[in-house]
Design a protein around this motif. Structure first.
Motif, PDB file in Angstrom:
ATOM      1  N   VAL A 187       0.839  -1.204   0.000  1.00 52.44           N
ATOM      2  CA  VAL A 187       0.000   0.000   0.000  1.00 52.44           C
ATOM      3  C   VAL A 187       0.874   1.254   0.000  1.00 52.44           C
ATOM      4  O   VAL A 187       0.555   2.251  -0.668  1.00 52.44           O
ATOM      5  CB  VAL A 187      -0.952  -0.012   1.199  1.00 52.44           C
ATOM      6  CG1 VAL A 187      -1.745   1.288   1.279  1.00 52.44           C
ATOM      7  CG2 VAL A 187      -1.914  -1.199   1.103  1.00 52.44           C
ATOM      8  N   GLN A 188       1.987   1.231   0.731  1.00 49.88           N
ATOM      9  CA  GLN A 188       2.902   2.373   0.709  1.00 49.88           C
ATOM     10  C   GLN A 188       3.434   2.612  -0.698  1.00 49.88           C
ATOM     11  O   GLN A 188       3.493   3.756  -1.177  1.00 49.88           O
ATOM     12  CB  GLN A 188       4.064   2.132   1.662  1.00 49.88           C
ATOM     13  CG  GLN A 188       3.676   2.103   3.131  1.00 49.88           C
ATOM     14  CD  GLN A 188       4.887   1.984   4.029  1.00 49.88           C
ATOM     15  OE1 GLN A 188       5.937   2.542   3.754  1.00 49.88           O
ATOM     16  NE2 GLN A 188       4.747   1.251   5.118  1.00 49.88           N
ATOM     17  N   GLU A 331       0.651 -10.257 -10.537  1.00 54.32           N
ATOM     18  CA  GLU A 331       0.696  -9.008  -9.782  1.00 54.32           C
ATOM     19  C   GLU A 331      -0.449  -8.986  -8.782  1.00 54.32           C
ATOM     20  O   GLU A 331      -1.577  -9.352  -9.115  1.00 54.32           O
ATOM     21  CB  GLU A 331       0.550  -7.816 -10.722  1.00 54.32           C
ATOM     22  CG  GLU A 331       1.730  -7.553 -11.613  1.00 54.32           C
ATOM     23  CD  GLU A 331       1.463  -6.366 -12.507  1.00 54.32           C
ATOM     24  OE1 GLU A 331       1.975  -5.279 -12.221  1.00 54.32           O
ATOM     25  OE2 GLU A 331       0.716  -6.534 -13.484  1.00 54.32           O
ATOM     26  N   PRO A 332      -0.209  -8.503  -7.574  1.00 58.15           N
ATOM     27  CA  PRO A 332      -1.322  -8.359  -6.630  1.00 58.15           C
ATOM     28  C   PRO A 332      -2.263  -7.258  -7.094  1.00 58.15           C
ATOM     29  O   PRO A 332      -1.842  -6.245  -7.669  1.00 58.15           O
ATOM     30  CB  PRO A 332      -0.627  -7.998  -5.307  1.00 58.15           C
ATOM     31  CG  PRO A 332       0.702  -7.450  -5.709  1.00 58.15           C
ATOM     32  CD  PRO A 332       1.089  -8.159  -6.968  1.00 58.15           C
ATOM     33  N   LEU A 333      -3.540  -7.426  -6.832  1.00 57.11           N
ATOM     34  CA  LEU A 333      -4.552  -6.484  -7.300  1.00 57.11           C
ATOM     35  C   LEU A 333      -4.695  -5.295  -6.366  1.00 57.11           C
ATOM     36  O   LEU A 333      -4.961  -4.182  -6.816  1.00 57.11           O
ATOM     37  CB  LEU A 333      -5.894  -7.215  -7.435  1.00 57.11           C
ATOM     38  CG  LEU A 333      -7.080  -6.377  -7.947  1.00 57.11           C
ATOM     39  CD1 LEU A 333      -6.793  -5.842  -9.344  1.00 57.11           C
ATOM     40  CD2 LEU A 333      -8.356  -7.208  -7.938  1.00 57.11           C
ATOM     41  N   ARG A 334      -4.531  -5.504  -5.071  1.00 61.01           N
ATOM     42  CA  ARG A 334      -4.782  -4.431  -4.115  1.00 61.01           C
ATOM     43  C   ARG A 334      -3.946  -3.175  -4.371  1.00 61.01           C
ATOM     44  O   ARG A 334      -4.499  -2.068  -4.413  1.00 61.01           O
ATOM     45  CB  ARG A 334      -4.557  -4.930  -2.689  1.00 61.01           C
ATOM     46  CG  ARG A 334      -4.864  -3.865  -1.644  1.00 61.01           C
ATOM     47  CD  ARG A 334      -4.773  -4.401  -0.242  1.00 61.01           C
ATOM     48  NE  ARG A 334      -3.412  -4.760   0.130  1.00 61.01           N
ATOM     49  CZ  ARG A 334      -3.055  -5.175   1.341  1.00 61.01           C
ATOM     50  NH1 ARG A 334      -3.981  -5.301   2.279  1.00 61.01           N
ATOM     51  NH2 ARG A 334      -1.803  -5.500   1.615  1.00 61.01           N
ATOM     52  N   VAL A 392      -4.736   0.594 -18.416  1.00 58.79           N
ATOM     53  CA  VAL A 392      -3.338   0.184 -18.287  1.00 58.79           C
ATOM     54  C   VAL A 392      -3.088  -0.542 -16.971  1.00 58.79           C
ATOM     55  O   VAL A 392      -2.382  -1.555 -16.932  1.00 58.79           O
ATOM     56  CB  VAL A 392      -2.415   1.415 -18.405  1.00 58.79           C
ATOM     57  CG1 VAL A 392      -0.960   1.017 -18.197  1.00 58.79           C
ATOM     58  CG2 VAL A 392      -2.580   2.075 -19.758  1.00 58.79           C
ATOM     59  N   LEU A 393      -3.683  -0.057 -15.895  1.00 56.85           N
ATOM     60  CA  LEU A 393      -3.389  -0.635 -14.583  1.00 56.85           C
ATOM     61  C   LEU A 393      -4.060  -1.982 -14.356  1.00 56.85           C
ATOM     62  O   LEU A 393      -3.505  -2.844 -13.663  1.00 56.85           O
ATOM     63  CB  LEU A 393      -3.831   0.327 -13.484  1.00 56.85           C
ATOM     64  CG  LEU A 393      -2.828   1.405 -13.069  1.00 56.85           C
ATOM     65  CD1 LEU A 393      -3.482   2.390 -12.108  1.00 56.85           C
ATOM     66  CD2 LEU A 393      -1.603   0.794 -12.420  1.00 56.85           C
ATOM     67  N   LEU A 394      -5.251  -2.175 -14.902  1.00 58.11           N
ATOM     68  CA  LEU A 394      -6.024  -3.377 -14.586  1.00 58.11           C
ATOM     69  C   LEU A 394      -6.000  -4.426 -15.688  1.00 58.11           C
ATOM     70  O   LEU A 394      -6.557  -5.506 -15.503  1.00 58.11           O
ATOM     71  CB  LEU A 394      -7.480  -2.996 -14.278  1.00 58.11           C
ATOM     72  CG  LEU A 394      -7.667  -1.986 -13.135  1.00 58.11           C
ATOM     73  CD1 LEU A 394      -9.142  -1.723 -12.904  1.00 58.11           C
ATOM     74  CD2 LEU A 394      -6.997  -2.478 -11.863  1.00 58.11           C
TER      75      LEU A 394
END
Length: 437
Positions: A187-188, A331-334, A392-394
């Motif tokens: 998260v950071q 890749e983690p989704l969170r 792009v991110l998802l």
């Protein structure tokens, strides 16, 4: 560094920012008093005029009350004698905000960002109070509260944001570190990456507005010159108009940034200038308003795709910052969702603040509403950025294409490794011979 020393240095930064800003206004106003008014000049009104312009540049509304003889000589309607002027020459606020940003970053690097921000803010509040009390004018009056709160907030908010960002990146052994330690590592990283994406999107939107404004200046320069000539101003008047246009240049950039985003802006109540269409009534004969187009084309709606493209660019930069090392299956989704939320909400918030700074009142009557609609421009900008960044991110990263392929062969087909090695050839001389009896 000692906290008292950091506070004093931040106060010096604040005093310099105010002094330079007031000096930028006071110098041309003094020249107008000397060369424009001459011997009949009322020198007692020089400082209130400069102070009022500086306060207007920091979003303090000015209540204008024109004398009756001036209303009659100017041919103004009776209702135009009193009005509020709140459209700010945002170049003054931009200078103060940039100085505050640098001051907050320096205080955070010194390890006492809270003290530095508080010291600088108090200094600006004190000086703004002195300016407001000593610079009161009768024709253009500014209330004490906005005259003090406007410059103080313009300094305090950028200084605080800059200090928090620097403390987040470098650590402060205090509240910022305590907050970051409560967040998971992914998260950071998402917060850092999302903040960089916000910077990319906001810079891109402002750059598009600047490019559109530059093109219009080139294409409609004749209209600007014609309005300047129609004003019948002498050399000093032309210089004053040019300086005023420069002070309002960031305001115009945000107008056309809103134009590029889609909703556009207004030049009076009931008017609209947007890619979907332009509806203008009587526009004030201010020379810089000559860049405003009389009509637009629906093809200009494609400018929104440029904003979507900046969202995609920010999403790519954000995702590259979140990429994990090789050998990870997925890749983690969170963190991607957190980064996307920060990118979209942060862009919308910053665009809303910039659009709010570029709107206000320019005079009586229909001119009480000039500039973009902040919430609408921010909402559309956030939506366009969200589309580009989310794609792009998802989207799948394509791990299969990045990992080496291992081809499996059927068990019934012997491979080169599974075949037995051929027997070595034996020469006739190597056969054993037995002697005959």
């Amino acid at each position: 560094m000692n906290r008292l020393l950091v506070s004093l240095l931040a106060a010096v930064d604040a005093l310099l920012a105010v002094a330079v800003g007031v000096g930028v206004v006071l110098a041309p106003v003094t020249l107008v008093w000397i060369f424009g008014i001459g011997g009949d000049a009322d020198w007692a009104a020089l400082w209130p005029a400069a102070a009022t312009i500086w306060q207007l540049g920091h979003f303090a509304p000015v209540a204008v009350s024109l004398p009756a003889e001036l209303v009659v000589s100017g041919g103004l309607p009776s209702g135009g004698a009193q009005f509020t002027l709140s459209l700010a020459p945002t170049a003054l606020a931009a200078f103060t905000a940039i100085s505050a940003w640098r001051s907050g970053a320096r205080a955070a690097r010194a390890g006492a960002w809270v003290t530095g921000v508080v010291g600088g803010t108090i200094a600006v509040a004190v000086v703004s109070t002195l300016i407001a009390l000593s610079g009161r004018a009768s024709i253009a009056a500014v209330d004490l509260l906005p005259a003090v709160a406007g410059p103080t907030l313009v300094f305090a908010v950028p200084a605080l944001v800059s200090a928090v960002i620097r403390a987040w990146n470098d650590g402060d052994d205090g509240i910022i570190d305590a907050l970051s330690e409560r967040l998971p590592d992914d998260v950071q990283e998402a917060v850092d990456a999302g903040a960089r994406g916000v910077a990319i999107c906001v810079a891109g939107i402002v750059a598009v507005g600047a490019v559109v404004l530059a093109i219009l200046f080139f294409a409609r320069g004749g209209e600007v010159i014609a309005l300047t000539q129609a004003a019948q101003a002498d050399l000093l008047g032309v210089v004053v108009l040019a300086l005023g246009s420069i002070l309002y240049l960031p305001t115009l950039v945000m107008w056309f940034a809103g134009f590029a985003v889609g909703p556009g802006f207004a030049v009076g109540t009931g008017t609209a200038v947007s890619p979907a269409g332009t509806s203008l009534g009587v526009v004030p004969g201010i020379p810089v308003f000559g860049v405003i187009p009389d009509s637009t084309s629906g093809w200009l709606l494609l400018l929104g795709l440029v904003v979507v493209g900046f969202g995609a660019l920010a999403g790519a930069a954000t995702r590259s910052a979140l990429l994990v090392g090789p050998g990870t299956d997925a890749e983690p989704l969170r963190p991607r969702l957190v980064a996307l939320a920060i990118l979209v909400l942060g862009t919308g918030a910053v665009v809303a603040v910039l659009a709010w700074a570029a709107q206000g009142s320019l005079g009586p009557g229909r001119l009480i509403q000039v500039g973009p609609e902040p919430w609408l421009v921010a909402l559309v900008a956030a939506a366009e950025v969200a589309v580009g960044a989310a794609v792009v991110l998802l989207s799948p990263r394509g791990e299969d294409a990045e990992q080496p392929l291992v081809r499996e062969t059927p068990a019934t087909t012997p491979t080169a490794e599974s075949r037995p090695a051929p027997a070595a050839a034996v020469s006739p001389d190597e056969f054993p011979t037995t002697p005959l009896d």
